[in-house]
Write a protein that holds these residues in place. Structure first.
Motif, PDB file in Angstrom:
ATOM      1  N   UNK A   1       4.346   8.021  -1.891  1.00  0.00           N
ATOM      2  CA  UNK A   1       5.482   7.757  -1.380  1.00  0.00           C
ATOM      3  C   UNK A   1       6.177   6.996  -2.413  1.00  0.00           C
ATOM      4  N   UNK A   2       5.679   5.928  -3.621  1.00  0.00           N
ATOM      5  CA  UNK A   2       6.327   5.212  -4.580  1.00  0.00           C
ATOM      6  C   UNK A   2       7.574   3.872  -3.868  1.00  0.00           C
ATOM      7  N   UNK A   3       7.740   3.327  -4.693  1.00  0.00           N
ATOM      8  CA  UNK A   3       8.433   1.854  -4.504  1.00  0.00           C
ATOM      9  C   UNK A   3       9.925   2.823  -3.472  1.00  0.00           C
TER      10      UNK A   3
ATOM     11  N   UNK B   1       0.855  -1.369  -0.203  1.00  0.00           N
ATOM     12  CA  UNK B   1       0.317   0.348  -0.235  1.00  0.00           C
ATOM     13  C   UNK B   1       0.780   0.990  -0.203  1.00  0.00           C
ATOM     14  N   UNK B   2       1.701   1.593   0.909  1.00  0.00           N
ATOM     15  CA  UNK B   2       2.384   2.022   0.707  1.00  0.00           C
ATOM     16  C   UNK B   2       3.475   2.748  -1.064  1.00  0.00           C
ATOM     17  N   UNK B   3       4.377   1.715  -1.021  1.00  0.00           N
ATOM     18  CA  UNK B   3       4.722   1.021  -2.491  1.00  0.00           C
ATOM     19  C   UNK B   3       3.919   2.461  -3.347  1.00  0.00           C
ATOM     20  N   UNK B   4       2.311   1.364  -3.897  1.00  0.00           N
ATOM     21  CA  UNK B   4       1.556   2.467  -4.065  1.00  0.00           C
ATOM     22  C   UNK B   4       1.013   4.264  -4.441  1.00  0.00           C
TER      23      UNK B   4
ATOM     24  N   UNK C   1       8.652  -2.935   6.013  1.00  0.00           N
ATOM     25  CA  UNK C   1       8.427  -2.633   4.450  1.00  0.00           C
ATOM     26  C   UNK C   1       9.407  -2.588   3.894  1.00  0.00           C
ATOM     27  N   UNK C   2      10.730  -2.216   3.804  1.00  0.00           N
ATOM     28  CA  UNK C   2      12.000  -3.370   3.807  1.00  0.00           C
ATOM     29  C   UNK C   2      11.269  -4.533   2.913  1.00  0.00           C
ATOM     30  N   UNK C   3      11.711  -5.625   3.802  1.00  0.00           N
ATOM     31  CA  UNK C   3      11.583  -6.884   3.013  1.00  0.00           C
ATOM     32  C   UNK C   3      10.106  -7.446   2.608  1.00  0.00           C
ATOM     33  N   UNK C   4       9.422  -6.280   3.236  1.00  0.00           N
ATOM     34  CA  UNK C   4       7.793  -6.316   1.690  1.00  0.00           C
ATOM     35  C   UNK C   4       8.110  -5.477   0.219  1.00  0.00           C
ATOM     36  N   UNK C   5       8.524  -4.870   0.400  1.00  0.00           N
ATOM     37  CA  UNK C   5       8.843  -4.304  -0.781  1.00  0.00           C
ATOM     38  C   UNK C   5      10.113  -4.408  -2.064  1.00  0.00           C
ATOM     39  N   UNK C   6      10.926  -5.043  -1.590  1.00  0.00           N
ATOM     40  CA  UNK C   6      12.001  -4.892  -2.355  1.00  0.00           C
ATOM     41  C   UNK C   6      12.356  -6.321  -2.730  1.00  0.00           C
ATOM     42  N   UNK C   7      11.787  -7.207  -2.387  1.00  0.00           N
ATOM     43  CA  UNK C   7      11.291  -8.729  -3.016  1.00  0.00           C
ATOM     44  C   UNK C   7      10.968  -8.512  -4.487  1.00  0.00           C
ATOM     45  N   UNK C   8       9.973  -7.728  -4.136  1.00  0.00           N
ATOM     46  CA  UNK C   8       8.607  -7.261  -5.180  1.00  0.00           C
ATOM     47  C   UNK C   8       9.283  -6.998  -6.506  1.00  0.00           C
ATOM     48  N   UNK C   9      10.235  -5.398  -6.249  1.00  0.00           N
ATOM     49  CA  UNK C   9      11.390  -5.151  -6.639  1.00  0.00           C
ATOM     50  C   UNK C   9      11.726  -5.931  -7.363  1.00  0.00           C
ATOM     51  N   UNK C  10      12.914  -7.207  -7.326  1.00  0.00           N
ATOM     52  CA  UNK C  10      13.131  -7.787  -7.878  1.00  0.00           C
ATOM     53  C   UNK C  10      12.618  -9.290  -8.887  1.00  0.00           C
ATOM     54  N   UNK C  11      11.190  -9.229  -8.055  1.00  0.00           N
ATOM     55  CA  UNK C  11      10.164 -10.338  -8.554  1.00  0.00           C
ATOM     56  C   UNK C  11      10.011  -9.353 -10.208  1.00  0.00           C
TER      57      UNK C  11
ATOM     58  N   UNK D   1      16.774   3.626  -7.573  1.00  0.00           N
ATOM     59  CA  UNK D   1      16.118   2.572  -8.344  1.00  0.00           C
ATOM     60  C   UNK D   1      15.104   2.761  -9.417  1.00  0.00           C
ATOM     61  N   UNK D   2      15.464   2.410 -10.179  1.00  0.00           N
ATOM     62  CA  UNK D   2      14.304   2.921 -11.163  1.00  0.00           C
ATOM     63  C   UNK D   2      13.073   1.458 -11.065  1.00  0.00           C
TER      64      UNK D   2
END
Length: 488
Positions: A337-339, A331-334, A380-390, A466-467
């Motif tokens: 605040x953005x990713x 929710x924060x990433x969307x 927050x970090x461990x929730x968003x970061x793998x999404x970036x990888x995926x 990050x892109x």
């Protein structure tokens, strides 16, 4: 085991995530299960404290050996298929641990439990395949469920041993039963992915990567036992590092490498580096925090002097805070605040918490509050970061990309844990001893927390580089690229 494309999205995706969330809760439960039981395991097998180090080290080394290979095999042959095999190995290993007649067989069981660390990479690929648009939300739920399970496992195993059954073997049987229940769940209820990586298994690359990681992590994780000045320690690290260099040369020359370094490098260097840095502080700081909570002010001149059960409760609050942070991460990433902004926020929250531990450690409740703040940021970090990888990985390489993400965090945690142990043993108060052992000074803890804060700040700075992941809609499906993907 393949699923039909016409059931992709919507209810099917939601159901699949629900079943995988249960899998991750059980996975977290098992990962948190062992720490409170180590003294009882030592008594059962008459194992020394140094020998007990292998209970964790065997699992750690096993993950280094198997996770990249399992993740790659998932990309080639189906992620659900490999998840079934991994669950079978973990269940069998858990029964062996519970019924082991000797300490050596218990360690074999721990090695067989190592595919547990491959659950998340395989599950990330499954949720990406089911619905790319909701992958971030699903990954947050999976990571949150893992941290919640770890918190419950750490509390429940100690409670069962102390208050219900005074038999460590029976307590160790609980994770085995849970994994047995998980096996039909994943086999019958989790759909198979449809995108496959073309090619064959790079066995030479797999062997070289495994030997290299085993050498480096084996040397680092046993440095406290062998000694940092030991020739064995540095021989293991040196040989491992040399083998990893050879592995890079091999991977750049084979037609179907275990890890396509060019693909993984595109847009993924920064998130992988962030995973290393943040994983180092996240996994390395937990033991120093537990020791600081247990330290008696009258003896040490610092600490909170709380009991083992209160320490477990406070660390469980840290894990629960991570669960909350991971749950709201998508929710924060969307949001506005953005990713990059959400990752920077989470990292800076953790950095602030470590700074406050140095400046205002206060009482046990106040120290627990700082841990909760660190947990929220870390979640927050461990929730968003793998999404970036995926989302940055090609659809046919999600498994291996996620596997490398997990392995890099584990490796960084092993290195930081060993380095922090060296700091604690080097910076001591000469006038104070406990049981003939010198006591770390307050400055040792301050150095550890300062390093953790610095790692978090660097992570926040990297987040701004990050892109932004490509936007995906509910109806989007993976795009075939250059004829390298085939449907199962």
């Amino acid at each position: 085991m393949s699923s039909s494309p016409n059931i992709r999205g919507g209810d099917a995706a939601t159901a699949a995530v629900g079943f995988l969330v249960l899998m991750e809760f059980a996975s977290g439960l098992l990962q948190g299960w062992f720490s409170p039981l180590l003294p009882a395991i030592g008594e059962r097998f008459d194992a020394s404290s140094a020998a007990l180090n292998w209970v964790s080290a065997m699992y750690l080394l096993g993950t280094a050996a198997c996770v990249p290979l399992i993740a790659k095999l998932g990309d080639l042959f189906g992620h659900k298929r490999l998840l079934v095999l991994a669950t079978t190995s973990v269940a069998f290993g858990s029964y062996l641990v519970a019924f082991a007649p000797s300490y050596e067989l218990l360690l074999v069981g721990r090695a067989l439990q190592a595919p547990l660390a491959a659950f998340l990479p395989l599950e990330f690929a499954i949720v990406r395949d089911r619905n790319a648009a909701t992958a971030g939300r699903s990954i947050g739920r999976l990571v949150g469920s893992l941290t919640l399970g770890a918190a419950v496992g750490g509390l429940l195993s100690g409670f069962l041993l102390d208050s219900v059954v005074d038999n460590v073997g029976l307590v160790l049987l609980v994770p085995a039963v849970l994994m047995t229940i998980c096996l039909p769940v994943v086999y019958f209820l989790v759909p198979e992915t449809t995108v496959r990586k073309e090619g064959t298994v790079d066995w030479a690359g797999a062997v070289l990567l495994t030997v290299g990681l085993l050498g480096v992590l084996g040397g680092v994780s046993n440095a406290s036992t062998w000694g940092w000045t030991s020739a064995l320690t540095w021989s293991a690290i040196g040989v491992g590092a040399a083998v990893l260099v050879v592995w890079v040369f091999v991977e750049r020359r084979v037609q179907h490498p275990l890890v396509d370094l060019d693909v993984i490098g595109r847009g993924m260097r920064v998130p992988m580096l962030m995973a290393l840095l943040f994983g180092a502080q996240l996994f390395g700081v937990q033991t120093p925090c537990a020791l600081f909570l247990r330290a008696v002010p009258e003896t040490n001149g610092y600490g909170m002097g709380v009991t083992a059960s209160v320490t477990g409760l406070i660390l469980a609050l840290f894990a629960l805070a991570m669960f909350v942070g991971a749950s709201v991460s998508d929710r924060l990433a969307r949001s506005a605040l953005t990713v990059p902004g959400s990752l920077a926020l989470g990292a800076l929250l953790s950095a602030a918490a470590y700074g406050l531990m140095i400046v205002v450690p206060g009482s046990a409740p106040l120290f627990a509050l700082w841990l909760v703040v660190a947990g929220l940021g870390g979640g927050v970090v461990v929730g968003v970061l793998p999404t970036v990888i995926v989302q940055q990985a090609p659809p046919d390489s999600v498994g291996i990309a996620s596997g490398l993400y997990n392995t890099s965090r584990t490796a960084a945690g092993a290195v930081s844990g060993a380095v922090f142990a060296l700091v604690m043993s080097s910076m001591v108060t000469p006038a104070l001893t406990a049981g003939g052992k010198q006591i770390p000074s307050a400055s040792a803890y301050h150095v550890v927390w300062a390093v953790c804060a610095a790692l978090c700040v660097v992570t926040a700075v990297l987040a701004r580089k990050l892109r932004s992941p490509a936007t995906t809609t509910e109806n989007d499906k993976p795009t075939l690229a250059d004829g390298e993907q085939v449907h199962a």
